[in-house]
Design a protein around this motif. Structure first.
Motif, PDB file in Angstrom:
ATOM      1  N   THR A 220       6.058   8.370 -14.187  1.00 20.35           N
ATOM      2  CA  THR A 220       6.356   7.188 -15.006  1.00 20.35           C
ATOM      3  C   THR A 220       6.669   5.940 -14.186  1.00 20.35           C
ATOM      4  O   THR A 220       6.468   4.829 -14.665  1.00 20.35           O
ATOM      5  N   TYR A 221       7.167   6.098 -12.966  1.00 20.56           N
ATOM      6  CA  TYR A 221       7.556   4.943 -12.158  1.00 20.56           C
ATOM      7  C   TYR A 221       6.611   4.755 -10.969  1.00 20.56           C
ATOM      8  O   TYR A 221       6.217   5.725 -10.313  1.00 20.56           O
ATOM      9  N   ILE A 222       6.281   3.481 -10.717  1.00 22.13           N
ATOM     10  CA  ILE A 222       5.394   3.145  -9.610  1.00 22.13           C
ATOM     11  C   ILE A 222       6.012   2.020  -8.781  1.00 22.13           C
ATOM     12  O   ILE A 222       6.884   1.286  -9.250  1.00 22.13           O
ATOM     13  N   LEU A 223       5.554   1.906  -7.541  1.00 22.50           N
ATOM     14  CA  LEU A 223       5.944   0.819  -6.649  1.00 22.50           C
ATOM     15  C   LEU A 223       4.692   0.082  -6.201  1.00 22.50           C
ATOM     16  O   LEU A 223       3.641   0.695  -5.985  1.00 22.50           O
ATOM     17  N   ALA A 224       4.817  -1.241  -6.043  1.00 25.34           N
ATOM     18  CA  ALA A 224       3.698  -2.035  -5.544  1.00 25.34           C
ATOM     19  C   ALA A 224       4.237  -3.212  -4.744  1.00 25.34           C
ATOM     20  O   ALA A 224       5.276  -3.783  -5.087  1.00 25.34           O
ATOM     21  N   GLY A 225       3.536  -3.565  -3.675  1.00 24.53           N
ATOM     22  CA  GLY A 225       3.959  -4.652  -2.800  1.00 24.53           C
ATOM     23  C   GLY A 225       2.965  -5.796  -2.808  1.00 24.53           C
ATOM     24  O   GLY A 225       1.752  -5.585  -2.883  1.00 24.53           O
ATOM     25  N   THR A 226       3.495  -7.025  -2.726  1.00 21.31           N
ATOM     26  CA  THR A 226       2.652  -8.216  -2.790  1.00 21.31           C
ATOM     27  C   THR A 226       2.636  -8.976  -1.466  1.00 21.31           C
ATOM     28  O   THR A 226       3.476  -8.763  -0.587  1.00 21.31           O
ATOM     29  N   GLN A 227       1.696  -9.897  -1.378  1.00 18.53           N
ATOM     30  CA  GLN A 227       1.491 -10.680  -0.166  1.00 18.53           C
ATOM     31  C   GLN A 227       2.711 -11.526   0.196  1.00 18.53           C
ATOM     32  O   GLN A 227       2.988 -11.774   1.371  1.00 18.53           O
ATOM     33  N   ASP A 228       3.481 -11.973  -0.803  1.00 22.88           N
ATOM     34  CA  ASP A 228       4.638 -12.830  -0.539  1.00 22.88           C
ATOM     35  C   ASP A 228       5.922 -12.050  -0.283  1.00 22.88           C
ATOM     36  O   ASP A 228       7.009 -12.621  -0.248  1.00 22.88           O
TER      37      ASP A 228
END
Length: 247
Positions: free
Chosen positions: A228-236
């Motif tokens: 149910t839970y996810i992690l994601a990383g962005t360019q900033d």
């Protein structure tokens, strides 16, 4: 990388371990990706020096040099067996290698831009790739063939992850019956970290959209914490933790 001090008379001993170990002979330039085999014995890594190597995880001793990609190799990972490696490169090719003799046993072609990330479905009869061409594709390792385009985003897909979906999620229904060559795709969701600031979830078997989240900048990578839970990383520099049931 340890020192053992003992006192036989008192029958006591203490082992002091070095706080870290550096393997400086594997690559000469920036390392772009690495993975460890399931048993922990081998490592595989890619570098901007244009090489991909398999090495002993214990001491960094190089075991195999994997040669065959035309340009830079962007990503690499071991299959669950620990005997086979999957790689993707800027030459738009996805390759499968034997970790035992460094031979390239399969080459997949179909992407029109450099491959940026890969994923393995279950034990590895099917694998996934994403590319600068904006697509994510499912491949059949046994037939060396593309089973279909899972998503066509119209923007580079920088990273992907596949995982089991929570039972409460509606993954959609396939428009046509899945190929008998698809193994382990049912009940799975594919995450797509997109350059256009979007994080997307797609039913792996259905090819239907499950959710779409807009972030602050381009998404570079993503992973599952649970069903149910996810992690994601962005360019900033932001890291998003999301509950896919409420996204």
């Amino acid at each position: 990388k340890s020192i053992l001090i003992s006192c036989p008379h008192e029958n006591v001993s203490t082992k002091f371990l070095a706080p870290y170990t550096t393997f400086c002979r594997i690559h000469q330039k920036s390392i772009t990706c690495l993975d460890i085999s399931s048993g922990g014995g081998l490592g595989v890594s890619t570098s901007t020096d244009g090489t991909m190597k398999i090495w002993q995880a214990a001491n960094g001793e190089i075991r195999r040099l994997l040669e065959g990609h035309v340009y830079d190799v962007n990503c690499c990972r071991f299959f669950p067996s620990g005997l086979v490696v999957l790689s993707g490169g800027m030459d738009a090719q996805l390759k499968i290698w034997s970790a035992e003799d460094a031979s390239c046993v399969v080459t997949f072609k179909g992407h029109k831009g450099g491959i940026l990330d890969t994923a393995i479905v279950d034990r590895g009869r099917n694998v996934l790739s994403c590319s600068r061409d904006g697509t994510a594709r499912l491949w059949d390792c046994g037939k060396s063939a593309c089973l279909g385009v899972i998503a066509d985003c119209g923007s580079p897909v920088n990273g992907i992850a596949v995982g089991a979906a929570d039972d409460s999620l509606n993954l959609g229904t396939p428009e046509k019956a899945p190929s008998e060559r698809e193994v382990g795709t049912e009940g799975k969701i594919l995450l797509l970290a997109r350059e256009d600031k979007k994080l997307q979830g797609v039913g792996l078997q259905s090819r239907q959209p499950v959710f779409l989240f807009i972030g602050s900048d381009a998404f570079n990578c993503c992973t599952f914490l649970s069903s149910t839970y996810i992690l994601a990383g962005t360019q900033d520099g932001n890291v998003y933790q999301l509950d896919v049931r409420n996204t």
